[in-house]
Design a protein around this motif. Sequence first.
Motif, PDB file in Angstrom:
ATOM      1  N   ASN A 123       0.820  -1.215   0.000  1.00 48.90           N
ATOM      2  CA  ASN A 123       0.000   0.000   0.000  1.00 48.90           C
ATOM      3  C   ASN A 123       0.852   1.263   0.000  1.00 48.90           C
ATOM      4  N   TYR A 124       1.950   1.242   0.757  1.00 48.39           N
ATOM      5  CA  TYR A 124       2.798   2.431   0.791  1.00 48.39           C
ATOM      6  C   TYR A 124       3.451   2.689  -0.564  1.00 48.39           C
ATOM      7  N   ARG A 125       3.860   1.634  -1.227  1.00 45.39           N
ATOM      8  CA  ARG A 125       4.443   1.804  -2.565  1.00 45.39           C
ATOM      9  C   ARG A 125       3.439   2.425  -3.537  1.00 45.39           C
ATOM     10  N   GLN A 126       2.170   2.096  -3.347  1.00 42.48           N
ATOM     11  CA  GLN A 126       1.142   2.613  -4.248  1.00 42.48           C
ATOM     12  C   GLN A 126       0.679   4.017  -3.861  1.00 42.48           C
ATOM     13  N   PHE A 127       0.442   4.271  -2.581  1.00 44.63           N
ATOM     14  CA  PHE A 127      -0.195   5.528  -2.162  1.00 44.63           C
ATOM     15  C   PHE A 127       0.763   6.563  -1.577  1.00 44.63           C
ATOM     16  N   ARG A 128       1.867   6.151  -0.971  1.00 41.24           N
ATOM     17  CA  ARG A 128       2.859   7.060  -0.373  1.00 41.24           C
ATOM     18  C   ARG A 128       2.262   8.041   0.639  1.00 41.24           C
ATOM     19  N   THR A 129       1.363   7.536   1.496  1.00 37.60           N
ATOM     20  CA  THR A 129       0.762   8.413   2.507  1.00 37.60           C
ATOM     21  C   THR A 129       1.437   8.212   3.858  1.00 37.60           C
ATOM     22  N   PRO A 130       1.502   9.275   4.659  1.00 40.99           N
ATOM     23  CA  PRO A 130       2.116   9.159   5.989  1.00 40.99           C
ATOM     24  C   PRO A 130       1.369   8.176   6.895  1.00 40.99           C
ATOM     25  N   MET A 131       0.052   8.066   6.730  1.00 41.31           N
ATOM     26  CA  MET A 131      -0.726   7.151   7.565  1.00 41.31           C
ATOM     27  C   MET A 131      -0.289   5.697   7.334  1.00 41.31           C
ATOM     28  N   VAL A 132      -0.144   5.314   6.083  1.00 40.92           N
ATOM     29  CA  VAL A 132       0.285   3.949   5.779  1.00 40.92           C
ATOM     30  C   VAL A 132       1.716   3.730   6.259  1.00 40.92           C
ATOM     31  N   LEU A 133       2.569   4.739   6.119  1.00 44.35           N
ATOM     32  CA  LEU A 133       3.937   4.627   6.613  1.00 44.35           C
ATOM     33  C   LEU A 133       3.948   4.440   8.127  1.00 44.35           C
ATOM     34  N   GLY A 134       3.064   5.144   8.826  1.00 42.69           N
ATOM     35  CA  GLY A 134       2.948   4.972  10.276  1.00 42.69           C
ATOM     36  C   GLY A 134       2.489   3.580  10.654  1.00 42.69           C
ATOM     37  N   LEU A 135       1.506   3.057   9.926  1.00 45.86           N
ATOM     38  CA  LEU A 135       1.034   1.694  10.178  1.00 45.86           C
ATOM     39  C   LEU A 135       2.136   0.676   9.899  1.00 45.86           C
ATOM     40  N   LEU A 136       2.902   0.904   8.852  1.00 41.98           N
ATOM     41  CA  LEU A 136       4.013   0.025   8.507  1.00 41.98           C
ATOM     42  C   LEU A 136       5.075   0.047   9.605  1.00 41.98           C
TER      43      LEU A 136
END
Length: 99
Positions: A31-44
Amino acid sequence: MVMGVPTAAAMAVTGVNSVLLAVLVVVWVRNYRQFRTPMVLGLLGFSSVLLIENLIAIYFFSSSMRSLYSMDPLAGQVVFGMRLLELVAISFLSYATLK
């Protein structure tokens, strides 16, 4: 020293937690590779740190450190309870993520 039932159960639950967290890491990397959002990075980041913590816990359960949990039956029960609560939380997060 023989591992008590609560400690063995805690180790098993920690293994399940690790598998669920590894699945979440894979999904959130994608998901981070596709969307590049801080929220997904935080979840990761959150799931990665929690996965590392669980893997370290498995090591300590299976090493000579297990005597720390085996010496006191209450400690083994508390550790099992905490790992079970973590499983419930990770299960909710996994369900929401995979839907």
